[in-house]
Motif scaffolding. Sequence first.
Motif, PDB file in Angstrom:
ATOM      1  N   ASP A 273       2.256   6.072  -3.259  1.00 14.05           N
ATOM      2  CA  ASP A 273       2.631   4.706  -3.609  1.00 14.05           C
ATOM      3  C   ASP A 273       4.122   4.556  -3.906  1.00 14.05           C
ATOM      4  N   GLU A 275       7.986   3.076  -2.140  1.00 20.66           N
ATOM      5  CA  GLU A 275       8.505   2.161  -1.114  1.00 20.66           C
ATOM      6  C   GLU A 275       8.984   2.909   0.130  1.00 20.66           C
ATOM      7  N   ARG A 276       9.595   4.089  -0.066  1.00 24.08           N
ATOM      8  CA  ARG A 276      10.167   4.802   1.081  1.00 24.08           C
ATOM      9  C   ARG A 276       9.674   6.247   1.130  1.00 24.08           C
ATOM     10  N   ARG A 299       5.686   1.541  -5.300  1.00 21.56           N
ATOM     11  CA  ARG A 299       5.487   0.438  -4.356  1.00 21.56           C
ATOM     12  C   ARG A 299       5.142  -0.875  -5.062  1.00 21.56           C
ATOM     13  N   LYS A 300       5.711  -1.933  -4.531  1.00 13.37           N
ATOM     14  CA  LYS A 300       5.445  -3.308  -4.987  1.00 13.37           C
ATOM     15  C   LYS A 300       5.670  -3.489  -6.491  1.00 13.37           C
ATOM     16  N   ASP A 348       0.045   4.971  -8.129  1.00 10.64           N
ATOM     17  CA  ASP A 348       0.347   3.860  -9.025  1.00 10.64           C
ATOM     18  C   ASP A 348      -0.883   3.501  -9.868  1.00 10.64           C
TER      19      ASP A 348
END
Length: 451
Positions: A273, A275-276, A299-300, A348
């Motif tokens: 989880d 972003e990259r 992420r998010k 996450d």
Amino acid sequence: MTTAAQVLSQFQAVGVETCFHDRHITPQIYADLNGSNWSIKDYEARGGYQALRTILGKDGGEGLSQDQVVATVKESGLRGRGGAGFPTGLKWSFMPRQFPGQKYLVCNSDEGEPGTCKDRDILMYNPHIVIEGMIIAAYAMGITVGYNYIHGEIFQVYERFEAALEEARAAGYLGDNILGSSFSFQLHAHHGFGAYICGEETALLESLEGKKGQPRFKPPFPASFGLYGKPTTINNTETFAAVPWIIRNGGPAYLACGKPNNGGTKIFSVSGDVERPGNYEIPLGTPFAKLLELAGGVRKGRQLKAVIPGGSSSPVLPASIIMECTMDYDSIAKAGSMLGSGAVIVMDDSRCMVESLKRLSYFYMHESCGQCTPCREGTGWLWRLVDRIHRGEGRPADMDLLDNVASNIMGRTICALGDAAAMPVRAMLKHYRPEFAAMIGKPNPQAATSA
Ligand SMILES: Cc1cc2nc3c(=O)[nH]c(=O)nc-3n(C[C@H](O)[C@H](O)[C@H](O)COP(=O)(O)O)c2cc1C
Ligand code: SF4
């Protein structure tokens, strides 16, 4: 119906940014790669094969003796990147150099640990760095024949390595009387067929010999009884890839890149989880928080729940612990886990730990080679117990039973796959027992009976 792309995506991290980005810190192995500059000319332009010339005295100097090469690697603090973090220079010194018969050098490119995808990028985009590292290792240990055992499900990587070997032979870096010296080394590539257990060094040797890939009892260790019963040294792809830089820049410079007892850079395969997701080469001792930042954060914008820091067999660490750690062998061990292969799986706050453990347990049950009873039977019990809890059909005593089965596998098997299956279970129970307890007796219609 399952499509070919879906099948392939299980084996290849499709869509994942791999090593082509500017978010490495002082990279040594992934430096200046763009996907097309893998050939021998590109590698030489980056200073490649200079270290080999230096040790053979082909750069105007006197050359380095075998002992000097081993001493330099010892000084560098390089530790094996395949999982256990064993000091490489020390391992090389175990090779009985005066042994009169054939001795072998083997590179472990089986890379089957879930979450790990660093070696395939090295082999695909910088294959000559592994070849040069292996030639230097062979010189240091007086070995004349070597093999690189490459994971079977990444066939294009195997083909790329074969192409690089052809280039190295044509340039006089491999074969008889390398660069006009008295040193000869023949190196061959071999591809496996995707069994996780073939990454265990003695199973790998069995497989290389053309037998069923099942681990051997140890001792004897490969240094005395390895491939075809001859003295053999096995190292991971990334370990060999670190060697040319060490010879070019010296042991102390490599050590200084990391921290004491943890020399150099390490490649972390960050997945889950973030972003990259991708491969990040950073100095050992870099704070985990920095690595997470390089990978774009959770992420998010969600909250970090937990991290598996070194591949699926390493014990999970809750956010509060991992955020205080630096990414090196000693810090992660002190926190109760292992740096392992450097596969960092980020979870996450939406992740269900019971479901995650169920997936992991299924993997180990599937990959057990079946030789020893605690692993063959125990991995199945672990999966069935976690599955039962996940379906809401567990009993209150199941959590203790799970812990008990895991404890009875540990230390009672021929190879470390048994421990690898048991450690995640014990760590999940240690940190997330209330999540398991909350699922007892609560039917879960979403839980499929498969993994
Ligand atoms: C079940 C199992 C799977 C393993 N898989 C790998 C692997 O894919 N690649 C690897 O380099 N080492 C793997 N290892 C570790 C190897 O047995 C061995 O320790 C390693 O290749 C030594 O290299 P190093 O000293 O450079 O780390 C595995 C070990 C076990 C128990
Ligand atoms: S621990 Fe498991 S994988 Fe290893 S030898 Fe025993 S049965 Fe095979």
